[in-house]
Design an enzyme around this catalytic site. Structure first.
Site, PDB file in Angstrom:
ATOM      1  N   ASP A  75       0.876  -1.229  -0.054  1.00  0.00           N
ATOM      2  CA  ASP A  75      -0.078   0.128  -0.069  1.00  0.00           C
ATOM      3  C   ASP A  75       0.891   1.249   0.090  1.00  0.00           C
ATOM      4  O   ASP A  75       2.083   1.024  -0.159  1.00  0.00           O
ATOM      5  CB  ASP A  75      -1.022   0.127   1.234  1.00  0.00           C
ATOM      6  CG  ASP A  75      -0.189  -0.414   2.478  1.00  0.00           C
ATOM      7  OD1 ASP A  75       0.951   0.340   2.603  1.00  0.00           O
ATOM      8  OD2 ASP A  75      -0.668  -0.865   3.509  1.00  0.00           O
ATOM      9  N   ASP A  77       1.632   4.926   1.840  1.00  0.00           N
ATOM     10  CA  ASP A  77       1.316   5.741   2.988  1.00  0.00           C
ATOM     11  C   ASP A  77       1.759   7.212   2.645  1.00  0.00           C
ATOM     12  O   ASP A  77       3.030   7.277   2.221  1.00  0.00           O
ATOM     13  CB  ASP A  77       1.795   5.187   4.119  1.00  0.00           C
ATOM     14  CG  ASP A  77       1.670   3.827   4.569  1.00  0.00           C
ATOM     15  OD1 ASP A  77       0.593   3.553   4.717  1.00  0.00           O
ATOM     16  OD2 ASP A  77       2.412   2.949   4.180  1.00  0.00           O
ATOM     17  N   ASP A 154       9.536   4.026  12.724  1.00  0.00           N
ATOM     18  CA  ASP A 154      10.001   2.860  13.682  1.00  0.00           C
ATOM     19  C   ASP A 154      11.386   2.594  13.187  1.00  0.00           C
ATOM     20  O   ASP A 154      12.249   2.823  13.848  1.00  0.00           O
ATOM     21  CB  ASP A 154       8.944   1.746  13.375  1.00  0.00           C
ATOM     22  CG  ASP A 154       8.330   1.399  12.292  1.00  0.00           C
ATOM     23  OD1 ASP A 154       8.789   2.042  11.159  1.00  0.00           O
ATOM     24  OD2 ASP A 154       7.491   0.367  12.119  1.00  0.00           O
TER      25      ASP A 154
HETATM   26  P1  ATP Z   1       3.675  -2.602   4.694  1.00  0.00           P
HETATM   27  O1  ATP Z   1       2.518  -1.572   4.386  1.00  0.00           O
HETATM   28  O2  ATP Z   1       4.348  -3.200   3.517  1.00  0.00           O
HETATM   29  O3  ATP Z   1       3.313  -3.700   5.662  1.00  0.00           O
HETATM   30  P2  ATP Z   1       4.860  -0.158   5.922  1.00  0.00           P
HETATM   31  O4  ATP Z   1       6.225   0.056   6.297  1.00  0.00           O
HETATM   32  O5  ATP Z   1       4.168   0.621   5.004  1.00  0.00           O
HETATM   33  O6  ATP Z   1       4.782  -1.786   5.508  1.00  0.00           O
HETATM   34  P3  ATP Z   1       2.425   0.459   7.244  1.00  0.00           P
HETATM   35  O7  ATP Z   1       1.961  -0.280   8.590  1.00  0.00           O
HETATM   36  O8  ATP Z   1       1.678   0.721   6.413  1.00  0.00           O
HETATM   37  O9  ATP Z   1       3.842  -0.183   7.264  1.00  0.00           O
HETATM   38  O10 ATP Z   1       2.913   1.770   8.364  1.00  0.00           O
HETATM   39  C1  ATP Z   1       3.523   2.909   7.342  1.00  0.00           C
HETATM   40  C2  ATP Z   1       4.638   3.395   8.167  1.00  0.00           C
HETATM   41  O11 ATP Z   1       4.051   4.159   9.336  1.00  0.00           O
HETATM   42  C3  ATP Z   1       5.732   2.748   8.428  1.00  0.00           C
HETATM   43  O12 ATP Z   1       6.471   2.584   7.289  1.00  0.00           O
HETATM   44  C4  ATP Z   1       6.454   3.325   9.494  1.00  0.00           C
HETATM   45  O13 ATP Z   1       7.129   4.724   8.942  1.00  0.00           O
HETATM   46  C5  ATP Z   1       5.070   3.974  10.234  1.00  0.00           C
HETATM   47  N1  ATP Z   1       4.850   3.207  11.193  1.00  0.00           N
HETATM   48  C6  ATP Z   1       3.834   2.342  11.349  1.00  0.00           C
HETATM   49  N2  ATP Z   1       3.510   1.813  12.530  1.00  0.00           N
HETATM   50  C7  ATP Z   1       4.281   2.273  13.470  1.00  0.00           C
HETATM   51  C8  ATP Z   1       4.717   2.176  14.622  1.00  0.00           C
HETATM   52  N3  ATP Z   1       4.043   1.049  15.552  1.00  0.00           N
HETATM   53  N4  ATP Z   1       5.882   2.898  15.404  1.00  0.00           N
HETATM   54  C9  ATP Z   1       6.392   3.837  14.594  1.00  0.00           C
HETATM   55  N5  ATP Z   1       6.162   3.954  13.190  1.00  0.00           N
HETATM   56  C10 ATP Z   1       5.181   3.191  12.549  1.00  0.00           C
HETATM   57 MG    MG Z   2       2.436   0.508   4.114  1.00  0.00          MG
END
Ligand code: ATP
Ligand code: MG
Length: 436
Positions: A75, A77, A154
């Site tokens: 996805d 963000d 994170d």
């Molecule tokens: P994917 O969507 O492939 O699972 P992602 O890294 O995009 O991986 P998401 O859960 O969509 O993960 O979150 C988007 C972004 O928000 C992350 O890349 C990170 O920068 C931030 N993020 C998400 N969850 C946390 C958390 N618990 N603590 C700190 N930052 C977070």
């Molecule tokens: Mg994501």
């Protein structure tokens, strides 16, 4: 008490400031390979629209990380300096979700794009923040700059920003170097960051499994000691994380790492207690392997099947292995499964009803599939059961795991299904021809 909270906040703040570079690495469009063709049209629309409305807008997280790695993002963000209400007012189809972490969901056709407002440390920013024993309970403290936001992310590889105003990349935490070195590294002091949000431990495992990266030693080391903090996370949030860990094509690796770091027992304690039994372990490993294979082959996967397998070992060990006089096995199974699901839901992973209902059906079918009916008609009736296929596949799974006395029933049903196919006209015709 108050001063302790203040002190913790100050420490987090200093700690993050140390890690976030004062002068981030700036990579102009000509020097990186993140092309707009790799970003979904919906995400681009949101970025352009925010920019046009006078806000800053960046793509961040998996959308940047995965494209830089040559992978297709799950996805996209987006992060902006617009406040949630301002985001809402900028789009026709937008709703605000979440309480712990308020986000805007902007819908374009069928795609939903998550848009967050810049976060800041709870010392610097404005808004609603609450910290209890080091854990962030409310994280709606907003900042006005992207560098503050970077410190709240994170992992270093998740804090690379793509700026829609000039198509450049901004890297605040050496994320690009860590992408090249294939390392998962937390921003800031790992212990403090895990205490702030223990789900980050699961996220470290998930990214290590998904990307086949190594967890940096300092990020990995505190996990076994802090694993118990997952008990403070709402079970509904853990359920979402469990789905991401096991239904994204890297279940085998995720399961292995969760066990290695003592996290699996926090999610499914009753199952973890059964894993010394090689048959239970094989069953879980097999379901993870089959799930990954199905995803690789673009076949559908259902959470109910996987979760039915995950909770089967503790269910099975409470069921009598032979018929007992005066005990209705079906009623017993329902009673045990309800207790098991309720306990897991209260304390660990809350599985919603839309999933527990088919799980229980799969389990109940095991009783019927391992009781051969002398009357063939009754067996055929079972084929019409809405969960028959899942129940039968589950029986095969148990047989593959080496469960006692199951293979003969699995073979019996396999033969019956093969026979039914033979009855089909085309096959019958072929068979007759062969016999001639
Ligand atoms: P994917 O969507 O492939 O699972 P992602 O890294 O995009 O991986 P998401 O859960 O969509 O993960 O979150 C988007 C972004 O928000 C992350 O890349 C990170 O920068 C931030 N993020 C998400 N969850 C946390 C958390 N618990 N603590 C700190 N930052 C977070
Ligand atoms: Mg994501």
């Amino acid at each position: 008490m108050f001063s302790r909270v203040k002190l913790t906040l100050k420490l987090c703040h200093l700690n993050l400031q140390n890690l976030i570079k004062k002068t981030p690495t700036y990579i102009p469009r000509t020097k990186h390979n993140l092309s707009r063709h790799k970003i979904s049209q919906a995400a681009l629309n949101v970025l352009y629209q925010l920019h046009k409305s006078g806000y800053q807008a960046f793509l961040v997280g998996g959308g940047v990380r995965d494209v830089l790695l040559g992978r297709t993002p799950k996805d996209f963000d987006i992060v902006t300096n617009a406040l949630p209400e301002q985001i809402k007012n900028s789009f026709n189809s937008c709703r605000l979700i979440g309480r712990r972490f308020v986000l805007a969901h902007v819908r374009f056709n069928r795609e939903i794009i998550e848009v967050a407002t810049f976060r800041a440390t709870h010392v610097d920013g404005k808004g609603e923040g609450r910290i209890e024993n080091g854990q962030i309970i409310r994280d709606n403290v907003y900042g006005s700059t992207v560098d503050n936001d970077a410190g709240r992310r994170d992992f270093t590889i998740n804090a690379i920003y793509y700026n829609i105003s000039d198509f450049s990349l901004i890297d605040y935490a050496n994320g690009i170097e860590d992408l090249k070195a294939r390392i998962i590294k937390l921003i800031g002091d790992p212990v403090l960051r895990y205490k702030e949000d223990p789900v980050r431990m699961l996220r470290a495992i998930r990214f290590a499994a998904k990307l086949e990266f190594t967890i940096a030693p300092e990020t990995a080391k505190p996990i076994p000691k802090l694993a118990g903090l997952l008990a403070n996370i709402p079970p509904a949030r853990l359920f979402e994380e469990v789905l991401k860990l096991f239904l994204s094509g890297h279940a085998v690796k995720s399961f292995k790492l969760l066990c290695q770091y003592g996290l699996f027992q926090q999610l499914f304690p009753k199952t973890a207690a059964c894993l010394e039994n090689p048959i239970s372990l094989k069953l879980i490993e097999q379901v993870m392997f089959d799930t990954d294979e199905r995803i690789k082959n673009d076949k559908p996967v259902t959470p109910a099947f996987l979760l039915a397998a995950l909770l089967w070992p503790p269910l099975l060990c409470q069921l009598p292995d032979k018929p007992v006089k005066g005990v209705n096995l079906q009623e017993k199974l329902i009673e045990i499964s309800q207790r098991l699901l309720a306990r897991n839901a209260q304390q660990r992973v809350a599985i919603p009803r839309r999933i527990t209902v088919p799980m229980q059906e799969i389990w109940l079918l095991q009783l019927r599939l391992t009781r051969q009916n002398k009357v063939k008609k009754k067996n055929l009736k079972l084929l019409e059961h809405s969960q028959f296929r899942a129940g039968y596949d589950f029986l095969l799974l148990r047989s593959k795991a080496g469960e006692n006395q199951v293979t003969k029933y699995a073979d019996w049903w396999t033969d019956l299904l093969a026979d039914r196919n033979v009855v089909a006209p085309v096959k019958r015709f072929r068979r007759r021809k062969k016999i001639k």
